[in-house]
Design a protein around this motif. Structure first.
Motif, mmCIF file in Angstrom:
data_model
loop_
_atom_site.group_PDB
_atom_site.id
_atom_site.type_symbol
_atom_site.label_atom_id
_atom_site.label_comp_id
_atom_site.label_asym_id
_atom_site.label_seq_id
_atom_site.Cartn_x
_atom_site.Cartn_y
_atom_site.Cartn_z
ATOM 1 N N PRO A 34 3.288 6.646 -9.022
ATOM 2 C CA PRO A 34 4.737 6.615 -9.305
ATOM 3 C C PRO A 34 5.474 5.538 -8.504
ATOM 4 N N THR A 35 4.962 5.216 -7.325
ATOM 5 C CA THR A 35 5.584 4.226 -6.420
ATOM 6 C C THR A 35 7.057 4.556 -6.141
ATOM 7 N N GLY A 36 7.324 5.851 -6.002
ATOM 8 C CA GLY A 36 8.694 6.327 -5.809
ATOM 9 C C GLY A 36 9.404 5.662 -4.644
ATOM 10 N N SER A 37 8.701 5.450 -3.551
ATOM 11 C CA SER A 37 9.345 4.809 -2.400
ATOM 12 C C SER A 37 9.034 3.324 -2.326
ATOM 13 N N ILE A 38 7.758 2.970 -2.533
ATOM 14 C CA ILE A 38 7.416 1.558 -2.305
ATOM 15 C C ILE A 38 8.074 0.630 -3.335
ATOM 16 N N SER A 39 8.390 1.136 -4.529
ATOM 17 C CA SER A 39 9.087 0.260 -5.487
ATOM 18 C C SER A 39 10.507 -0.027 -5.002
ATOM 19 N N ARG B 167 7.944 12.540 7.797
ATOM 20 C CA ARG B 167 9.034 11.697 7.311
ATOM 21 C C ARG B 167 9.435 11.910 5.861
ATOM 22 N N ARG B 168 8.723 12.754 5.148
ATOM 23 C CA ARG B 168 9.183 13.111 3.809
ATOM 24 C C ARG B 168 8.647 14.487 3.475
ATOM 25 N N ARG B 169 9.201 15.097 2.430
ATOM 26 C CA ARG B 169 8.745 16.434 2.093
ATOM 27 C C ARG B 169 7.350 16.356 1.496
ATOM 28 N N GLY B 170 6.593 17.416 1.692
ATOM 29 C CA GLY B 170 5.233 17.450 1.169
ATOM 30 C C GLY B 170 5.241 17.543 -0.345
ATOM 31 N N ALA B 171 4.101 17.222 -0.962
ATOM 32 C CA ALA B 171 4.000 17.327 -2.414
ATOM 33 C C ALA B 171 2.659 17.972 -2.756
ATOM 34 N N LEU B 172 2.703 18.975 -3.655
ATOM 35 C CA LEU B 172 1.480 19.690 -4.014
ATOM 36 C C LEU B 172 1.310 19.757 -5.519
ATOM 37 N N GLY C 223 -0.258 13.507 3.722
ATOM 38 C CA GLY C 223 -0.967 13.424 2.436
ATOM 39 C C GLY C 223 -0.401 14.402 1.421
ATOM 40 N N GLY C 224 -0.499 14.065 0.138
ATOM 41 C CA GLY C 224 -0.175 14.982 -0.950
ATOM 42 C C GLY C 224 -1.460 15.676 -1.387
ATOM 43 N N ILE C 225 -1.372 16.975 -1.740
ATOM 44 C CA ILE C 225 -2.590 17.747 -1.997
ATOM 45 C C ILE C 225 -2.551 18.430 -3.357
ATOM 46 N N SER D 83 -4.074 7.752 3.631
ATOM 47 C CA SER D 83 -4.219 8.048 2.188
ATOM 48 C C SER D 83 -3.113 8.963 1.673
ATOM 49 N N ALA D 84 -2.761 8.771 0.398
ATOM 50 C CA ALA D 84 -1.697 9.584 -0.212
ATOM 51 C C ALA D 84 -2.241 10.796 -0.968
ATOM 52 N N CYS D 85 -3.531 10.765 -1.347
ATOM 53 C CA CYS D 85 -4.013 11.750 -2.323
ATOM 54 C C CYS D 85 -5.202 12.556 -1.810
ATOM 55 N N PRO E 69 0.826 -1.210 0.000
ATOM 56 C CA PRO E 69 0.000 0.000 0.000
ATOM 57 C C PRO E 69 0.864 1.264 0.000
ATOM 58 N N ASN E 70 0.241 2.420 -0.255
ATOM 59 C CA ASN E 70 1.013 3.673 -0.315
ATOM 60 C C ASN E 70 1.656 3.999 1.033
ATOM 61 N N SER E 71 2.713 4.823 0.967
ATOM 62 C CA SER E 71 3.520 5.097 2.163
ATOM 63 C C SER E 71 2.709 5.508 3.398
ATOM 64 N N PRO E 72 1.723 6.427 3.288
ATOM 65 C CA PRO E 72 1.013 6.796 4.525
ATOM 66 C C PRO E 72 0.402 5.592 5.253
ATOM 67 N N THR F 212 -6.192 17.122 -9.719
ATOM 68 C CA THR F 212 -5.577 15.823 -9.424
ATOM 69 C C THR F 212 -4.713 15.980 -8.174
ATOM 70 N N ASN F 213 -4.250 14.860 -7.667
ATOM 71 C CA ASN F 213 -3.258 14.867 -6.581
ATOM 72 C C ASN F 213 -1.892 15.255 -7.186
ATOM 73 N N PRO F 214 -0.850 15.376 -6.374
ATOM 74 C CA PRO F 214 0.428 15.903 -6.881
ATOM 75 C C PRO F 214 1.035 15.157 -8.070
ATOM 76 N N CYS F 215 0.963 13.870 -8.089
ATOM 77 C CA CYS F 215 1.609 13.165 -9.226
ATOM 78 C C CYS F 215 0.643 12.822 -10.342
ATOM 79 N N GLY F 216 -0.620 13.192 -10.197
ATOM 80 C CA GLY F 216 -1.568 13.132 -11.313
ATOM 81 C C GLY F 216 -2.347 11.854 -11.476
ATOM 82 N N GLU F 217 -2.061 10.822 -10.664
ATOM 83 C CA GLU F 217 -2.716 9.538 -10.929
ATOM 84 C C GLU F 217 -4.167 9.473 -10.465
ATOM 85 N N ILE F 218 -4.581 10.465 -9.658
ATOM 86 C CA ILE F 218 -5.963 10.449 -9.184
ATOM 87 C C ILE F 218 -6.604 11.817 -9.406
HETATM 88 O O1 CDP Z 1 5.839 5.097 -3.129
HETATM 89 P P1 CDP Z 1 4.924 5.915 -2.286
HETATM 90 O O2 CDP Z 1 3.727 5.173 -1.778
HETATM 91 O O3 CDP Z 1 5.658 6.578 -1.155
HETATM 92 O O4 CDP Z 1 4.371 7.175 -3.136
HETATM 93 P P2 CDP Z 1 4.269 7.468 -4.698
HETATM 94 O O5 CDP Z 1 3.592 6.339 -5.384
HETATM 95 O O6 CDP Z 1 5.611 7.891 -5.208
HETATM 96 O O7 CDP Z 1 3.303 8.720 -4.726
HETATM 97 C C1 CDP Z 1 1.910 8.553 -4.577
HETATM 98 C C2 CDP Z 1 1.293 9.821 -4.092
HETATM 99 O O8 CDP Z 1 1.734 10.091 -2.763
HETATM 100 C C3 CDP Z 1 1.670 11.060 -4.853
HETATM 101 O O9 CDP Z 1 0.922 11.234 -6.010
HETATM 102 C C4 CDP Z 1 1.350 12.132 -3.829
HETATM 103 O O10 CDP Z 1 -0.040 12.378 -3.807
HETATM 104 C C5 CDP Z 1 1.783 11.474 -2.539
HETATM 105 N N1 CDP Z 1 3.157 11.872 -2.139
HETATM 106 C C6 CDP Z 1 3.346 12.844 -1.172
HETATM 107 O O11 CDP Z 1 2.376 13.368 -0.660
HETATM 108 N N2 CDP Z 1 4.607 13.254 -0.795
HETATM 109 C C7 CDP Z 1 5.690 12.700 -1.365
HETATM 110 N N3 CDP Z 1 6.898 13.124 -0.991
HETATM 111 C C8 CDP Z 1 5.538 11.708 -2.342
HETATM 112 C C9 CDP Z 1 4.255 11.301 -2.705
#
Ligand code: CDP
Length: 647
Positions: A493-498, A208-213, A163-165, A134-136, A91-94, A321-327
């Motif tokens: 993007p799964t930047g961290s979970i991948s 634990r990580r920088r915010g994303a908008l 959360g990302g906003i 939730s991430a989004c 599941p997503n990081s949060p 959409t949320n910050p990375c656009g997937e939702i």
């Molecule tokens: O891999 P992880 O679950 O950490 O996140 P991701 O798939 O890279 O990003 C999913 C969503 O999490 C992004 O579209 C943002 O809404 C949110 N996000 C965030 O709030 N802050 C970050 N530094 C990275 C992601």
């Protein structure tokens, strides 16, 4: 459970993954001591908390004896545990960060056989305000000082819990327009975005990580020209640092394409603006391309396209959409994500479709449960989420899967496989959501939705896949009566979970075959280098060949100009070996079977010209995609990933 899941349960996270987990994911107590020390312990905590949601959302539990209830919850805990501990589904990081917040630690880790029904009840009761999963998020911003600063506060509250906003700032009156209350002039959406950016920059530190908008302005807003240039001079650090910005296309993308082709104009307007102005669509696109070439921003989001496939449109509307656009979301909506590592499903020379089907079904139940044990930072968000119960189930590991299958990412064969893969996931995820609707109840707005009301409604465009007939059949029959979730799929993007899964991210090609990744040490803030060479390449390429090229590969990241057999070069392509058009076509292949959206970056080499960027912006209007993000290599000073050479 499937044997593959068992197999992966026995594979421990790599040293790189373990490092990331220790730095940011393993739960600590107030004294900073680790409460968990392994991925298995984390998986237990998350699986247990999410299984406890059955107490909140399963009306059938009332008819069961207490012993049956306990068995029911335990068996779901075990099913969730198997998926997460194997890292086949994450599941997503949060959710990983916050599941179990407020709960007595002892309840989170005690052996499953000792768990009692009261323990699960306590888990549900003890959750605190940090239990946000939730991430989004999307927050609406109204055209008044009160509205704007209410939103700023909401940004702070959501950022604080991780959360990302995203917001669409188009409701704000343009710069220079009249403000009746003060007889002054409005400063406009871009100035106010700086306020949001500052708020988030102060709040992020506790987290634990920088915010994303994400900041969106619609293409017909009077300030659009300034907005497109809002990140000029971006050095990756200072200018609206937390924002990705995108031009919103609220109409159908075909309309804009027509205006572009005929060199037509668009009328800029706002209800509080007396001015009159028309801008050539070609001028807007030229400006977008110029700025994207320099800074990577702005992207485009096709809001009209999202609403076209939105099951609640026009009763509800997607505004941002949320910050990375997937939702894409409506006001105060949120969404939780989860991703399946498809690279782990290739075994003995075959792709395990039967395992995938089972995993998808369990994952949908997991994500649906997340909604009910989630503690939302604002009541309005909880209401908006629970009336439609949106989920975002997607994939990661696609590029590594293609490497194993020896299919080049930039080929029609890869796209055909992508369509089949996503159609298959989509079919079974939607079946699972209908099963849940039957078992636990439909989402509250179901009867107003197009699932119930529209004869031939399918929430994505479709193209050609092996599952088209079954998908159509599903929406014609079962989905007419049962649907638990307004939308079910998204590719994040799964930047961290991948990284945790030791796999390639989302649907993206690998950026590099070998690289150095920097992670911030939480304790000291120092940046620490982690070295990485792609695992599939390691396994497939004869060891002596790899040894011969290794140092050059770490320096260049790609096989393209190295002295190796053409066969390897063709299969092991990386992001910059792939043409922008091939990136776009892969985005389209997946999007055709996804009801939410997809996070995808169209990578371009540093040598790409502004015209090359412009071509892709115009091309995007011709494809069944929901948005566009372009990144020209080296256009920002700070990159997350870097080759050893440029580090
Ligand atoms: O891999 P992880 O679950 O950490 O996140 P991701 O798939 O890279 O990003 C999913 C969503 O999490 C992004 O579209 C943002 O809404 C949110 N996000 C965030 O709030 N802050 C970050 N530094 C990275 C992601």
């Amino acid at each position: 459970m499937h044997e593959l899941v068992k197999k992966w349960q026995n594979v421990a996270p790599s040293q790189n993954a373990e490092k990331i987990l220790r730095e940011r994911y393993y739960l600590k107590n107030r004294e900073g001591e680790y409460l968990e020390n392994s991925w298995n312990e984390l998986s237990r905590r998350v699986a247990r908390v999410i299984a406890a949601a059955e107490l909140l959302n399963n009306p059938r539990l009332q008819q069961m004896t207490p012993a049956e209830r306990l068995d029911h919850i335990k068996s779901w805990e075990e099913a969730f545990y198997e998926l997460i501990s194997s890292r086949i589904f994450i599941p997503n990081s949060p959710t990983l960060f916050n599941a179990g917040m407020g709960v007595d630690f002892e309840l989170l880790y005690k052996p499953l056989e000792n768990m009692k029904l009261e323990d699960y009840e306590k888990i549900v009761q003890q959750r605190n305000h940090l239990h946000m999963l939730s991430a989004c998020f999307v927050v609406p911003v109204d055209d008044s000082i009160d509205g704007i600063f209410t939103a700023v506060k909401e940004y702070a509250m959501i950022t604080k819990v991780g959360g990302g906003i995203g917001s669409n700032f188009s409701a704000l009156r343009p710069n220079g327009s009249f403000v009746a209350g003060t007889h002054g002039k409005a400063s406009g959406p871009i100035s106010f975005m700086h306020v949001f950016n500052s708020a988030v920059s102060v709040v992020e530190q506790g987290y634990r990580r920088r915010g994303a908008l994400m900041g969106i302005l619609n293409i017909d807003h009077p300030d659009i020209v300034d907005f497109i240039q809002a990140k000029r001079g971006n050095d990756g650090e200072r200018v609206l640092r937390f924002f990705n910005i995108s031009v919103g296309i609220p109409m159908q993308r075909e309309e804009i394409l027509k205006l572009y082709e005929q060199d037509g104009q668009i009328e800029l307007h706002h209800p509080k603006w007396v001015g009159k102005k028309q801008v050539r669509v070609r001028e807007i696109f030229q400006l977008m391309a110029q700025n994207a070439w320099e800074t990577g921003d702005p992207g485009m989001v096709f809001l009209g396209e999202m609403n076209k496939y939105y099951a609640l449109y026009p009763v509800r509307q997607i505004i941002s959409t949320n910050p990375c656009g997937e939702i894409g979301l409506g006001p105060y909506e949120a969404c939780n994500l989860g991703s399946i590592d498809v690279a782990k499903l290739y075994d003995g020379g075959k792709f395990a479709w039967d395992a995938l089907e089972k995993i998808v079904r369990v994952a949908v139940r997991f994500l649906d449960n997340v909604i009910d044990v989630n503690v939302f930072p604002i009541d309005k968000i909880e209401w908006a989420v629970k009336e439609s119960r949106r989920l975002g189930l997607g994939i990661m590991g696609f590029a590594d899967l293609l490497y194993q299958m020896e299919i080049p990412y930039d080929s029609e064969e890869a796209r055909r496989f992508a369509r089949n893969l996503m159609a298959f996931i989509s079919l079974h995820a939607h079946e699972a959501s209908s099963d849940l609707g039957e078992e636990k109840g439909n989402f509250p707005l179901f009867s107003q939705s197009r699932y119930a009301k529209e004869e031939n409604f399918v929430p994505f465009s479709m193209d050609v896949s092996d599952y088209d007939d079954e998908i159509k059949q599903h929406f014609k029959t079962r989905a007419k009566k049962h649907k638990r979730n307004v939308a079910v799929l998204a590719i994040a993007p799964t930047g961290s979970i991948s990284n945790i899964a030791d796999t390639s991210s989302g649907l993206e090609p690998n950026f590099l075959l070998a690289y150095v990744r920097y992670v911030n040490k939480q304790s000291s803030g120092e940046r620490e280098p982690l070295l990485y060479v792609n695992e599939v390449l390691r396994k497939k390429m004869p060891a002596e060949d790899l040894k011969r090229i290794e140092s050059e590969l770490i320096e260049k990241g790609s096989l393209k100009n190295l002295d190796v057999d053409e066969k390897w070069k063709r299969i092991f392509v990386v992001a910059l070996d792939i043409s922008p058009m091939d990136h776009l076509l892969m985005q389209e292949a997946f999007q055709c079977y996804v009801d939410n959206n997809i996070s995808k970056t169209i990578n371009m080499p540093n040598s790409a010209s502004v015209d090359d960027v412009l071509d892709i912006y115009v091309e995007a209007l011709k494809h069944k995609i929901r948005g566009l993000t372009v990144y020209r290599d080296g256009s920002l000073r700070t990159q997350v990933l870097t080759t050893a050479r440029s580090a």
